[in-house]
Enzyme design. Structure first.
Site, short mmCIF file in Angstrom:
data_model
loop_
_atom_site.label_atom_id
_atom_site.label_comp_id
_atom_site.label_asym_id
_atom_site.label_seq_id
_atom_site.Cartn_x
_atom_site.Cartn_y
_atom_site.Cartn_z
N GLY A 339 -20.31 -32.66 18.02
CA GLY A 339 -21.64 -32.62 18.61
C GLY A 339 -21.63 -33.24 19.98
CG PHE A 343 -24.12 -40.46 29.32
CD1 PHE A 343 -24.95 -39.96 30.30
CD2 PHE A 343 -24.47 -41.65 28.70
CE1 PHE A 343 -26.09 -40.64 30.67
CE2 PHE A 343 -25.60 -42.34 29.07
CZ PHE A 343 -26.42 -41.83 30.06
N GLY A 344 -21.70 -37.02 26.75
CA GLY A 344 -20.47 -36.28 26.56
C GLY A 344 -20.42 -35.63 25.19
CG ASP A 457 -31.28 -43.23 23.18
OD1 ASP A 457 -32.44 -42.80 22.99
OD2 ASP A 457 -30.29 -42.48 23.34
#
Length: 669
Positions: A339, A343-344, A457
């Protein structure tokens, strides 16, 4: 003169007898995992095993052994406190053997804690296995004299954290540490922590972290306390309760020095010295030349790269070769793709030794890539908790930046909770365990780690589930570090996910531990409802989850809110209603009105705590907002809610919230 020598010892003994809690006698737990019959093969094996323990115990105070085969195999572990001599250890084990057989005459599994030793036996394999249940909490009957309990507990947490690191990195025969520190009001805190040394460093650390959290809950106002589990134990007091001189003796024992060098070794040593000297001189010359070039502006590197290199050097021992990670992921093939991270892309991999890993390959084009990489490596290398994903290492090669994590089998929570089919796999017990685990992980980040860490987050996609559906908080690329006396921060760069974002952070860039509490509240409501925060359906209309939760809780129509998968014929379990209540407290508009993570964990585990009545959340920021202008328009419109209306609803709330609600009483976990 002899009376003067005896007086301090006599005072110490008297103080110990006064202050020592009631658990000076042995505590035995007979586990309900089956019984054996008299004169059976298992009983014969068990008696043979236990009778041999005291004779074979290691001078370090640890021993494990087994007798028999298959279902009749008896296994035992014994551990003496790290500061007692071998003779006292043997005496304690002999008494423990008699006590455990007397207390558990036919049980196949049992554990006993004595003042100076622990004895455990089982018909299952127990060596090298982390076991934290059953457990005992005990506390000193006297309260701490400090008028500043927060400072006292902060000092204690710092001491326990330092001792945990020392103990967990002990060898295979000894994992123990003791020490003291100065506390407020001229007090001194003494602590001793210990693991069974058959555990790995990670398992020992995890056991001690959980035990330290239990200690904070049971004994936060006491002058002493302890937590005992089969795999580890810890204790603190405001008086010296362990043998300091014995620990000094043990610490003074160093590994034997290497054998003296022979003639060939002398030649090799001389040759090595010459090579080192030449290398150092060459390095100095190169360094001067490079410095000259840099001063002239030639081949200059961005400042950010030097900073990253300096910080990454702290955790160089975690670095993997890039080629090994590339091979493990089959050159980052699409078939191994798990997935997208913040940031990647995340890939599954398998190392040569068969260990499965998850590899996060940071985007080369991401403006936040360098910052995230620095944050995750520096943070996760220091964090060890069963409810946090474990960083195994990292890799750097050119522009490639890789983070290597433990592989968590069941992917992220959002793959289950928002899927109409997979959601049915999560019964209420599993969802409650997930909620409590996330709360414990956040509590560790906010209060029990060496630095105060704000995740920023927290969302369903950043909570991973292991093979037993235990939650692990992941993705620390947006996290912020605080020193422990800082309470909030401010940033002009708003990062995170709007659907979980606290209003003060979204509007003004102000973040604190209460920002994570707000996100937790959204997550708790999502777990209970089985719906995303911004697409909660109410008939044919669509409203955000917070508004719907508040309206249904206020009107007493909770059944409209709860995932139908959880509904049975016995009404609404009490802890579902309580979790909705806690979720609403977490999403209060004013950060001051939200509970701390310490209080949230207590509210989840102690049903005797009375919950305050939440106010109506003034506004909510759904994840559908993609621009600041549309967000501000909605926030301004919702500000028109009057305080008088909220006050009126609060006064009528207690009566209304009981309507149409059937509550099933359950025992708190």
């Amino acid at each position: 003169m002899s009376s003067q020598v005896r007086l301090p010892a006599l005072i110490f003994i008297v103080l110990a007898l006064i202050l020592l809690p009631r658990f000076i006698t042995a505590q035995t737990i007979c586990l309900n995992n089956g019984n054996y019959t008299a004169n059976s093969t298992y009983q014969i094996n068990l008696n043979t095993l236990l009778s041999s323990l005291s004779r074979n115990i290691d001078p370090n105070g640890f021993y494990n052994a087994s007798v028999g085969q298959n279902l009749n195999r008896a296994n035992a572990i014994l551990l003496c406190r790290g500061d007692i001599q071998l003779d006292a250890c043997r005496s304690c084990v002999q008494n423990a053997t008699f006590d455990i057989l007397s207390s558990c005459p036919n049980q196949r599994q049992a554990v006993l804690w004595n003042e100076f030793c622990m004895l455990r036996y089982s018909d299952e394999s127990i060596v090298g296995t982390l076991t934290t249940s059953p457990r005992y909490w005990y506390w000193n009957p006297h309260n701490a004299s400090s008028p500043l309990p927060d400072q006292f507990m902060f000092t204690l947490r710092t001491l326990l954290d330092d001792l945990r690191v020392r103990a967990s990195f002990g060898g295979s025969l000894r994992k123990v540490a003791a020490g003291n520190t100065s506390a407020p009001e001229f007090q001194t805190i003494f602590a001793l922590i210990q693991c069974t040394p058959d555990l790995t460093s990670d398992d020992c650390s995890s056991c001690l972290i959980d035990s330290a959290q239990d200690l904070m809950r049971c004994c936060s106002t006491r002058a002493g306390g302890r937590v005992l589990t089969p795999s580890c134990n810890l204790r603190f007091e405001t008086y010296l309760f362990y043998n300091e001189s014995r620990f000094r003796e043990l610490e003074a024992i160093l590994p034997p020095p290497p054998p003296p060098p022979g003639p060939d070794d002398d030649n090799n040593t001389t040759r090595s010295i010459i090579i080192v000297v030449v290398s150092v001189v060459a390095a100095l010359i190169v360094g001067v030349f490079v410095g000259f070039l840099l001063r002239k502006g030639i081949k200059q590197k961005p400042k950010e790269e030097f900073q990253n290199a300096d910080e990454i050097s702290i955790v160089e021992y975690l670095q993997y070769e890039f080629g090994k990670i590339r091979d493990a992921t089959n050159d980052f093939s699409e078939t191994n793709k798990l997935g997208h991270g913040g940031f990647g892309v995340v890939y599954k991999g398998k190392l040569l030794d068969g260990q499965e890993i998850a590899v996060k390959r940071l985007s080369k084009n991401s403006g936040q890539g360098n910052l995230e990489f620095k944050n995750e490596v520096m943070l996760l290398a220091r964090l060890q908790h069963r409810n946090l994903v474990r960083l195994m290492g990292f890799s750097l090669e050119g522009t490639e930046k890789l983070l290597v994590y433990e592989f968590v089998q069941n992917a992220s929570l959002d793959h289950f909770i928002f899927d109409p089919t997979k959601r049915s796999y999560l019964n209420w017990d599993t969802r409650y365990t997930i909620i409590c685990g996330i709360a414990r992980g956040l509590l560790y980040l906010h209060e029990d780690s060496r630095l105060r860490i704000i995740h920023r987050d927290l969302k369903a996609g950043n909570v991973l589930l292991d093979g037993e559906m235990n939650p692990k908080i992941a993705d620390f690329g947006m996290a912020k570090l605080f020193v422990l006396d800082e309470t909030q921060g401010n940033t002009s760069r708003i990062v995170g996910t709007y659907g979980y974002m606290a209003p003060e952070y979204a509007m003004h860039g102000q973040f604190s531990v209460k920002s994570d509490v707000f996100s937790l509240g959204i997550l708790v409501l999502e777990i209970i409802c089985g719906q995303k925060s911004n697409i909660f359906h109410n008939g044919e209309t669509i409203e955000d989850l917070v508004s719907s939760a508040w309206r249904n809780w206020r009107d007493g129509t909770i059944t409209n809110l709860i995932d139908p998968v959880l509904m049975g014929n016995i009404g609404i379990p009490r802890d579902i209603l309580r979790c909705i209540h806690i979720g609403l407290l977490c999403v209060q508009e004013n950060a001051v009105d939200r509970p701390t993570m310490t209080l949230i964990v207590q509210m989840l585990n102690n049903f005797s705590i009375i919950l305050p009545i939440p106010l109506e959340p003034a506004f909510y920021i759904p994840s559908s907002y993609e621009s600041e202008s549309s967000l501000l328009q909605e926030l301004n419109s919702r500000e028109l809610n009057s305080k008088e209306t909220r006050k009126k609803e609060e006064n009528n709330l207690e009566h209304a919230s009981q309507k149409d609600v059937s509550i099933t009483e359950l025992h708190p976990r």
